[in-house]
Motif scaffolding. Structure first.
Motif, PDB file in Angstrom:
ATOM      1  N   UNK A   1     -11.751  -1.095  -3.085  1.00  0.00           N
ATOM      2  CA  UNK A   1     -10.714  -0.221  -2.606  1.00  0.00           C
ATOM      3  C   UNK A   1      -9.398  -0.975  -2.680  1.00  0.00           C
ATOM      4  N   UNK A   2      -8.373  -0.308  -3.177  1.00  0.00           N
ATOM      5  CA  UNK A   2      -7.070  -0.942  -3.298  1.00  0.00           C
ATOM      6  C   UNK A   2      -6.356  -0.969  -1.946  1.00  0.00           C
ATOM      7  N   UNK A   3      -5.447  -1.920  -1.816  1.00  0.00           N
ATOM      8  CA  UNK A   3      -4.666  -2.023  -0.587  1.00  0.00           C
ATOM      9  C   UNK A   3      -3.567  -0.965  -0.603  1.00  0.00           C
ATOM     10  N   UNK A   4      -3.134  -0.534   0.578  1.00  0.00           N
ATOM     11  CA  UNK A   4      -2.064   0.457   0.617  1.00  0.00           C
ATOM     12  C   UNK A   4      -0.758  -0.112   0.070  1.00  0.00           C
ATOM     13  N   UNK A   5       0.025   0.740  -0.554  1.00  0.00           N
ATOM     14  CA  UNK A   5       1.325   0.337  -1.089  1.00  0.00           C
ATOM     15  C   UNK A   5       2.308   0.148   0.068  1.00  0.00           C
ATOM     16  N   UNK A   6       3.489  -0.351  -0.253  1.00  0.00           N
ATOM     17  CA  UNK A   6       4.531  -0.527   0.768  1.00  0.00           C
ATOM     18  C   UNK A   6       4.884   0.816   1.399  1.00  0.00           C
ATOM     19  N   UNK A   7       4.957   1.865   0.600  1.00  0.00           N
ATOM     20  CA  UNK A   7       5.275   3.194   1.123  1.00  0.00           C
ATOM     21  C   UNK A   7       4.170   3.682   2.064  1.00  0.00           C
ATOM     22  N   UNK A   8       2.912   3.439   1.695  1.00  0.00           N
ATOM     23  CA  UNK A   8       1.801   3.845   2.560  1.00  0.00           C
ATOM     24  C   UNK A   8       1.816   3.055   3.861  1.00  0.00           C
ATOM     25  N   UNK A   9       2.107   1.759   3.801  1.00  0.00           N
ATOM     26  CA  UNK A   9       2.189   0.949   5.020  1.00  0.00           C
ATOM     27  C   UNK A   9       3.299   1.457   5.938  1.00  0.00           C
ATOM     28  N   UNK A  10       4.429   1.828   5.353  1.00  0.00           N
ATOM     29  CA  UNK A  10       5.531   2.373   6.141  1.00  0.00           C
ATOM     30  C   UNK A  10       5.116   3.692   6.793  1.00  0.00           C
ATOM     31  N   UNK A  11       4.454   4.549   6.025  1.00  0.00           N
ATOM     32  CA  UNK A  11       3.989   5.822   6.546  1.00  0.00           C
ATOM     33  C   UNK A  11       3.040   5.603   7.728  1.00  0.00           C
ATOM     34  N   UNK A  12       2.092   4.687   7.578  1.00  0.00           N
ATOM     35  CA  UNK A  12       1.131   4.400   8.644  1.00  0.00           C
ATOM     36  C   UNK A  12       1.858   3.897   9.886  1.00  0.00           C
TER      37      UNK A  12
END
Length: 83
Positions: A1-12
């Motif tokens: 499984x890939x790690x979340x992108x910077x945008x996904x981390x910000x969203x979380x």
């Protein structure tokens, strides 16, 4: 499984902040969400979603029960995401 992108981390991070402020409801019922949980499998890997809210009880049950029992009770991750 890939790690979340910077945008996904910000969203979380934003989702968790909004949960702490009491602005997000559980995807399962109308209770206030307190735990962010990422969906399993392809939903996470394809970037269709980065997380959704559960109550503490729902999240605790998810980790205590097997996945099939939890999904029979609350619905599959895909169904909850479509809701």
């Amino acid at each position: 499984m890939s790690k979340p992108s910077a945008a996904e981390r910000t969203f979380i991070r934003v989702v968790k902040e909004r949960m702490a402020e009491g602005h997000i409801r559980s995807v399962i019922n109308d209770e206030f969400a307190s735990d962010s949980h990422h969906p399993l499998g392809a939903m996470w890997e394809t970037g269709l979603t980065s997380g959704f809210g559960y109550t503490q009880r729902q999240n605790r049950e998810y980790h205590l029960w097997d996945r099939e029992t939890w999904e029979r009770t609350y619905g599959t991750h895909e169904m909850l995401l479509k809701r």
